[in-house]
Design an enzyme around this catalytic site. Structure first.
Site, PDB file in Angstrom:
ATOM      1  N   PHE A 141       3.615  -6.236   3.351  1.00 33.87           N
ATOM      2  CA  PHE A 141       3.094  -6.200   1.984  1.00 33.87           C
ATOM      3  C   PHE A 141       3.750  -5.046   1.258  1.00 33.87           C
ATOM      4  O   PHE A 141       3.563  -3.881   1.614  1.00 33.87           O
ATOM      5  CB  PHE A 141       1.566  -6.055   1.911  1.00 33.87           C
ATOM      6  CG  PHE A 141       1.096  -6.096   0.475  1.00 33.87           C
ATOM      7  CD1 PHE A 141       0.874  -7.301  -0.163  1.00 33.87           C
ATOM      8  CD2 PHE A 141       0.953  -4.923  -0.259  1.00 33.87           C
ATOM      9  CE1 PHE A 141       0.502  -7.351  -1.508  1.00 33.87           C
ATOM     10  CE2 PHE A 141       0.583  -4.963  -1.603  1.00 33.87           C
ATOM     11  CZ  PHE A 141       0.360  -6.174  -2.222  1.00 33.87           C
ATOM     12  N   ASP A 226       7.710   2.393   3.674  1.00 36.55           N
ATOM     13  CA  ASP A 226       6.754   2.192   2.587  1.00 36.55           C
ATOM     14  C   ASP A 226       5.442   2.857   3.000  1.00 36.55           C
ATOM     15  O   ASP A 226       4.665   2.299   3.771  1.00 36.55           O
ATOM     16  CB  ASP A 226       6.564   0.695   2.326  1.00 36.55           C
ATOM     17  CG  ASP A 226       5.571   0.441   1.183  1.00 36.55           C
ATOM     18  OD1 ASP A 226       4.844   1.384   0.804  1.00 36.55           O
ATOM     19  OD2 ASP A 226       5.513  -0.704   0.697  1.00 36.55           O
ATOM     20  N   LYS A 255      -0.137   5.078  -5.026  1.00 39.77           N
ATOM     21  CA  LYS A 255      -1.591   5.085  -4.817  1.00 39.77           C
ATOM     22  C   LYS A 255      -2.205   6.482  -4.916  1.00 39.77           C
ATOM     23  O   LYS A 255      -2.400   6.986  -6.010  1.00 39.77           O
ATOM     24  CB  LYS A 255      -1.910   4.385  -3.497  1.00 39.77           C
ATOM     25  CG  LYS A 255      -1.610   2.879  -3.620  1.00 39.77           C
ATOM     26  CD  LYS A 255      -2.243   2.023  -2.561  1.00 39.77           C
ATOM     27  CE  LYS A 255      -2.160   0.558  -2.967  1.00 39.77           C
ATOM     28  NZ  LYS A 255      -1.406  -0.284  -2.078  1.00 39.77           N
TER      29      LYS A 255
HETATM   30  C1  LIG Z   1      -0.413  -1.267  -2.604  1.00 42.74           C
HETATM   31  C2  LIG Z   1       0.894  -1.312  -1.922  1.00 42.74           C
HETATM   32  C3  LIG Z   1       2.083  -1.563  -2.623  1.00 42.74           C
HETATM   33  C4  LIG Z   1       2.114  -1.926  -4.094  1.00 42.74           C
HETATM   34  O1  LIG Z   1       1.565  -0.955  -4.902  1.00 42.74           O
HETATM   35  P1  LIG Z   1       1.092  -1.374  -6.399  1.00 42.74           P
HETATM   36  O2  LIG Z   1       0.751  -0.062  -7.017  1.00 42.74           O
HETATM   37  O3  LIG Z   1      -0.071  -2.286  -6.245  1.00 42.74           O
HETATM   38  O4  LIG Z   1       2.246  -2.040  -7.050  1.00 42.74           O
HETATM   39  C5  LIG Z   1       3.265  -1.528  -1.921  1.00 42.74           C
HETATM   40  N1  LIG Z   1       3.279  -1.277  -0.587  1.00 42.74           N
HETATM   41  C6  LIG Z   1       2.162  -1.042   0.108  1.00 42.74           C
HETATM   42  C7  LIG Z   1       2.256  -0.755   1.573  1.00 42.74           C
HETATM   43  C8  LIG Z   1       0.926  -1.072  -0.515  1.00 42.74           C
HETATM   44  O5  LIG Z   1      -0.192  -0.882   0.186  1.00 42.74           O
END
Ligand SMILES: *Cc1c(COP(=O)(O)O)cnc(C)c1O
Length: 401
Positions: A141, A226, A255
């Site tokens: 994700f 990520d 985040k």
């Molecule tokens: C939430 C998330 C994203 C995307 O972030 P957004 O601010 O919603 O675009 C990308 N990678 C990971 C692992 C995430 O948990």
């Protein structure tokens, strides 16, 4: 028009149905708690997907936001502002990064990394034009933009949204042979989450990332971690890579970089990759704006100066031990690191959603993911008493079944 039911009805009527929220309408938050429109209090065990690691409405981040909002909010990067350099300095000192590129949402940070690493592949690694390949994992994700959903393996994320951009190869998450077999001379990067959050808090086998790091170094592949969800204290360390004893070439954070006040993300680069971007080749109107920078600086300060990362480690262990002590025949597995936790139920339990609904009745907000898993990720300021109370609620709900 302000009863809870009316608000839900209006949302349903006027809003696109791209979410199916639990029917609780929240009106206030403080620390680990949120309150609904009827004044009922809940322990937040989602923390907005780990964006609110510092706790709801952290007073110092709030003060920094209000102060900066009264001074200067947006200049665009056509001009400079007096906050960005400080954020760079503080992020570099904290993470050891050499180059930083600020964006807003997490998905934008991922897109930025994809762009930069492709260009690096052509200009530095010598990959023939338009042949760059990026390796990604099953059940990844990384966000919701067109570029990103194109390399998702989740049918809901992809179906009906094609055609997708080429240049991505998928390998099994946690399987080193699968990764090794996918490498070609055109591989520019491996994009991976240290722990897959949306997939249900999936932790790869120990030693996997050491092997990944070696293969990336050996083949001149940029390792992009990520850490948008795992980073900034969630797993009990500043970055989840620390558990693996490795260093990524690029790290994506977002985040909790703003403590939930504002969308702020960043690409942190340890190699020459970000150096390939020249003026005009990438940007964002809001990226690196002074309000975002002031908020992010306060959010990082709260995280490090208030012991939240250490608390995540100790409270995470306490929560996980408590959950593991629950005797229930519907629990298949309890797993996690720090305060990134999950309870996976057996298929016979009939899905995690109804247990999340039952937890809501008892004052806990948690989110089901991938059918059978309840994800638990409270703000990192949670206390031992709050953990113990939470474990008690989980115990009652999961043993009543
Ligand atoms: C939430 C998330 C994203 C995307 O972030 P957004 O601010 O919603 O675009 C990308 N990678 C990971 C692992 C995430 O948990």
């Amino acid at each position: 028009m302000n009863t809870t039911a009316a608000l839900i009805e209006t949302e349903y009527r006027l809003g696109a149905h791209n979410y199916k929220p639990i029917d609780v309408v929240l009106a206030r938050g403080e620390g680990v708690h949120v309150w609904d429109t009827d004044g009922k209090r809940y322990l937040d065990c989602l923390s907005a997907y780990s964006a609110v690691n510092q706790g709801h409405c952290h007073p110092k981040i709030l003060a920094a936001m209000i102060e900066q909002a009264g001074k200067l909010t947006l200049t665009s990067r056509a001009f400079r502002n007096d906050q960005l350099a400080h954020l760079y300095e503080e992020l570099a000192a904290l993470t050891g990064s050499h180059k930083i590129l600020p964006m807003n949402s997490g998905a934008e940070a991922v897109e930025t990394a994809v762009k930069a690493v492709r260009k690096w592949g052509y200009e530095v690694k010598g990959v023939p034009e338009d042949k760059a390949e990026i390796i990604v994992c099953t059940n990844n994700f990384h966000g919701r933009t067109m570029g990103i959903v194109g390399f998702s393996t989740d049918p809901d994320a992809r179906q009906g949204f094609g055609p997708f951009a080429p240049g991505f190869r998928t390998v099994l998450f946690g399987d080193l042979d699968s990764f090794r077999d996918a490498i070609t001379e055109n591989t520019v990067a491996f994009l991976i989450e240290p722990i897959q959050g949306e997939a249900g808090v999936m932790i790869p086998p120990s030693g996997y990332f050491t092997g990944v790091r070696e293969l990336c170094t050996q083949h001149g592949i940029t390792l992009i971690l990520d850490e948008i969800q795992t980073g900034l204290g969630r797993t009990g360390r500043l970055l989840a890579e620390e558990h693996e004893g490795i260093e990524a070439d690029m790290t994506l954070i977002g985040k909790a970089l703003s403590g939930g006040f504002y969308p702020v993300s960043a690409v942190l680069s340890n190699s020459e990759v970000l150096g390939v971007l020249k003026p005009g080749q990438h940007g964002s109107t809001f990226g690196g704006n002074p309000l975002a920078c002031a908020i992010a600086r306060a959010a990082l300060k709260a995280l490090t100066e208030e012991g939240m990362i250490e608390n995540s480690a100790t409270m995470g262990d306490r929560f996980q031990t408590g959950l593991k002590d629950i005797r229930s025949n519907i629990i298949k597995e309890v797993r996690g690191r720090g305060l990134m936790l999950a309870v996976e139920l057996v298929p016979e339990a009939g899905g995690a959603r109804k247990y999340c609904e039952a937890l809501k009745e008892r004052g806990i907000l948690a989110k089901d993911t991938h059918g059978d898993t309840i994800r638990i990720a409270p703000p990192l300021v949670i206390t031992a008493d709050q953990v113990d109370w939470g474990v008690g609620q989980f115990s009652d709900v999961l043993t009543a079944a």
